[in-house]
Design an enzyme around this catalytic site. Sequence first.
Site, PDB file in Angstrom:
ATOM      1  CB  ALA A 109     -90.295 -66.903  33.427  1.00 18.61           C
TER       2      ALA A 109
ATOM      3  N   GLY B 147     -97.234 -73.247  30.224  1.00 17.35           N
ATOM      4  CA  GLY B 147     -95.840 -72.822  30.362  1.00 17.35           C
ATOM      5  C   GLY B 147     -95.671 -71.394  29.905  1.00 17.35           C
ATOM      6  CG  ASN B 148     -92.928 -68.884  31.248  1.00 16.10           C
ATOM      7  OD1 ASN B 148     -91.771 -68.771  30.852  1.00 16.10           O
ATOM      8  ND2 ASN B 148     -93.229 -69.274  32.480  1.00 16.10           N
ATOM      9  NE  ARG B 149     -92.895 -66.233  23.085  1.00 10.79           N
ATOM     10  CZ  ARG B 149     -93.240 -65.347  22.174  1.00 10.79           C
ATOM     11  NH1 ARG B 149     -94.502 -64.947  22.109  1.00 10.79           N
ATOM     12  NH2 ARG B 149     -92.360 -64.863  21.323  1.00 10.79           N
ATOM     13  CB  SER B 150     -88.593 -68.256  30.525  1.00 10.74           C
ATOM     14  OG  SER B 150     -87.287 -68.411  31.012  1.00 10.74           O
TER      15      SER B 150
END
Length: 222
Positions: free
Chosen positions: A97, A29-32
């Site tokens: 994102a 995943g990512n930090r959005s």
Amino acid sequence: FGDQVLQGRKVVVSAGPTYEDIDPVRFIGNRSSGRMGFAVAEAAAQAGAQVTLVAGPVSLATPQGIARRVDVRSAAQMHAAVTAATADADIYIGAAAVGDYRPNSVAPQKLKKHDGAALALQLTENPDILAHLSAQRAHPFLVGFAAETQDVERYARDKLQRKGLDMIAANQVGEGLGFETADNAITLYWADGSAELPRADKALLARQLIERIADRYRAVRG
Ligand code: C5P
């Protein structure tokens, strides 16, 4: 607000990260946080638009005035949801994102360790949702986001051109701005212009962004 330009217009906003599953319990995943995209969706609704919000995995309540929310998890699911929702839309704002890569395959069972041996994950590139939309003969007015850590204008203008966008909202991430933060600062670029939206909370910034989008939309599509 928005000078009535967006009154009754169909606006689709994507927001949040995507999660690409590795096995039944793990993902990339990512930090959005989704907060910027949710604020943009709310501001578009306040300007009178009929808003569809396509949300990745976030823990945010649906903003007031949103006509429809579609929850997705992966980039492939987001692509499908955005494609369906934009079929008759006037404007698409890609604030999500989207993960650039996904595992080639999702392991059906939880992966196990193997006595200290290295594990290689094979990744496949995800489709670019914005680029796919702009390649269609008739497509909505397209707004992208670019979160950059360096050379913001150069990378943003490159994305504007390469992805065939009408506008791009660029922000520098880091130093209390961008991901996982309450504040943001944006520079907007379009083919023959730009505008600074100085540091502000995401709700205020979103309203300014929607006003600029409305202006530009009227200029090229009105
Ligand atoms: O290339 P980059 O990911 O930085 O571009 C960001 C913009 O492109 C965002 O508006 C994002 O929503 C969009 N994007 C997309 N599909 C992807 C990757 C990014 O629509 N697969």
